[in-house]
Design a protein around this motif. Structure first.
Motif: not given
Lengths: 251, 368
Positions: B284-290
């Protein structure tokens, strides 16, 4: 004297950081002497006492107790030496979690040789010696007055029948009557057991009636050391100031 | 030291020689006692004149051997007689105080009364705190700024590294464990919900509270306790300085202010740890998380977390100060009260957390 000295300090120097407390100091205490160690506040009397006990390591020089160098001795011989001395700390240093009785019984129990009945008799004897009643044995150190703390601490220091007794301000906080009794007690013990005593004190009366020898600590070393009469005769500003006009009375 | 105490029996006459003192007796104590006992029936005369020395331990031994009475015929020097006289005159044992028997009902009642007295003490302290705050409102100049900022620094700023470390590791652990489960359902993306809600709402505040209770709570109790032992508290009151205003209030206020900030910091680091673990484990990319965090976790959860931090900090400091002031001047009481302070602080934090869970059960739950 053929007997070795009880305490022998050679070339003791002490410094805390940049502050020099003692510089190249020699002291010898022979058996049976009662040495009064005097000096101004902050002249390092207590530090010297702690060095004799091996609680503080001097920066240079050697300390020999009963002909044993505490810094070099192994565990058992260190313990043997420590059993032969008793120390009365300035603030008493009683174990605050133990009652008066257990405080005095503690060093006796640590020997693991004496039975409880013997210990009990000795504890009450020591309490009697320092003029405390058996009822006081149950109290906790926090419940004692300042003078009583001192006397319990003395009883604890005497518990092991030491050959060498180190006293840090023994009569400070005692009323004159009690301090006279204290002087009589230590004097009697000294006679009976040939005790050696080193005491730090500011009390001229104690000094004059008890001490056989006096060592004066000033300017980072001992400016005078020897029998009482000799020290009194030394012409040094600190000695004149400390003993003042009482010089003749003290002799 | 080589000399040893000796005794020998010659025709009804016991002669003691050598140094009779504790240190010299110790190596052969049992034999010596046995010898003395053996002498008693046969001996008519005790000759102590040739003794080198006699200390009170040896005198007690002799006195016991004689059955607490002077022997009929005793030769001893006046000096040594004095030692024995002291032993003879010393009071015999005092009866030990009757040991109290254990009664379960009594013990329970005692425990209850103790708990009540602690509760009362804390209520009183809370009331005093309110009065002090009222006083400060009228006289803002009396606010102890230095102590206040020192407490924020000690309890807050200095706690940042350890809370960050623990928070990060907990974040990694939770993320890693849930990732294993979620993957088997193909529900990878819910990791954001799980991490967000659990850390921000629950784990962050409780974790910090436990750490701070152990770290700052015990320090406060010990500090106030030692101040009581060394009579510093009494010295303060003799100078007309209120101990509640100068000692207790800055600690409670300081921790109450610092705790929400540490909670924010720890939750952020824990989320970071979770994100990193999710990235490595689930790709899971950090961007998706944010992107998804605000949607998955309503902002009310953050407010609840911060409010918890506020309450927990207050509770920890109040408990710590209360137990600190109860320390009696001995080492046993100091250690007992410090232990009690930490245990009570953590327990009350968990209790408060349960109350929070009940009363905020409808708030901040994401609607899917």
């Amino acid at each position: 004297m053929s007997q070795p000295p009880v305490i022998e300090l050679r070339g003791i120097s002490t410094r805390f950081g940049s502050q020099i407390v003692h510089r190249d100091l020699d002291l010898r205490v022979d058996p049976g002497q009662i040495l009064g160690l005097v000096g101004g506040s902050g002249s390092g009397k207590t530090t010297l006492l702690r060095e004799m006990l091996g609680l503080v390591q001097p920066s240079a020089g050697s300390v020999r107790l009963f002909d044993v160098d505490l810094a070099l001795a192994d565990g058992p011989s260190q313990r043997m030496v420590r059993r032969r001395l008793g120390m009365l700390f300035q603030q008493g240093a009683l174990f605050s979690a133990l009652s008066v009785y257990d405080n005095i019984a503690f060093p006796l129990r640590e020997l693991r040789c004496l039975d409880e009945d013997w210990i009990r008799r000795l504890v009450y004897l020591k309490l009697d010696m320092v003029e405390l009643s058996p009822e006081h044995a149950r109290l906790m150190p926090a419940e004692l007055s300042g003078g009583m703390v001192k006397r319990v601490a003395l009883a604890r220091a005497l518990a092991l029948e030491p050959e060498l007794l180190l006293l840090d301000e023994p009569t400070a906080g005692l009323d004159p009557d009690r301090s006279q009794n204290f002087v009589d007690l230590v004097g009697a013990l000294q006679q009976a057991l040939g005790l050696t005593v080193v005491m730090v004190t500011h009390d001229l009366r104690t000094l004059s009636s008890l001490a056989s020898h006096i060592a004066v600590l000033a300017d980072q070393h001992l400016v005078a050391c020897g029998p009482k009469a000799d020290v009194m005769a030394v012409d040094h500003p600190f000695i004149s100031g400390f003993f003042g006009n009482d010089r003749r009375k003290l002799l | 030291m080589n000399a040893v105490p000796r005794l020998h029996l010659e025709s009804g006459r016991v002669v003691l020689t050598g140094p009779w003192r504790l240190a010299n007796m110790l190596p052969e104590l049992p034999e010596l006692q046995q010898q003395l006992q053996n002498c008693v029936p046969a001996a008519a005369t005790w000759d102590l004149a040739a003794l080198d020395c006699l200390d009170s331990a040896a005198a007690v031994l002799l006195w016991r051997t004689w059955g607490n009475a002077w022997p009929a015929d005793l030769h001893v020097s006046p000096l040594h007689r004095q030692v024995i006289e002291r032993v003879a005159a010393s009071p015999m044992a005092v009866a030990a105080p009757a040991r109290q028997r254990f009664h379960p009902v009594e013990a329970l009642g005692h425990l209850l009364l103790q708990a009540l007295s602690h509760a009362q003490g804390m209520v009183v302290m809370f009331g005093q705190l309110l009065l002090d705050l009222l006083h400060l409102l009228r006289h803002p100049g009396d606010l102890p700024w230095r102590e206040f900022s020192a407490n924020i620094y000690k309890a807050g700023a200095q706690a940042l590294p350890v809370t960050a470390l623990v928070g990060f590791l907990i974040g990694v652990t939770i993320s890693y464990l849930s990732a294993l489960q979620l993957r088997s359902f193909g529900a990878d993306i819910f990791i954001v919900n799980i991490l967000g809600i659990s850390i921000i709402r629950e784990l962050g505040p409780v974790l910090v509270a436990v750490l701070v209770a152990g770290r700052s709570g015990s320090a406060m109790t010990a500090q106030i306790g030692v101040m009581r032992v060394t009579e510093e508290i009494d010295a303060l009151s003799t100078m007309g300085v209120s101990r509640s205003l100068r000692v207790v209030l800055p600690k409670i206020l300081g921790l109450t202010v610092a705790m929400p900030l540490i909670v924010l910091w720890t939750s952020a680091i824990a989320l970071l740890g979770g994100m990193v673990a999710a990235m490595l484990q689930l790709d899971l990319s950090l961007l998706y998380f944010f992107d998804n965090l605000p949607r998955a976790v309503p902002v009310a959860n953050l407010y609840i977390g911060l409010a918890k931090g506020l309450v927990f900090g207050f509770a920890i400091a109040l408990v710590a100060c209360h137990f600190g002031l109860r320390v009696k001047p001995d080492t046993e009481s100091l250690s007992a009260n410090t232990t009690r302070a930490v245990v009570t602080a953590i327990t009350s934090v968990i209790l408060a957390d349960a109350l929070f869970a009940i009363f905020t059960r409808h708030v901040g739950v994401p609607s899917l």
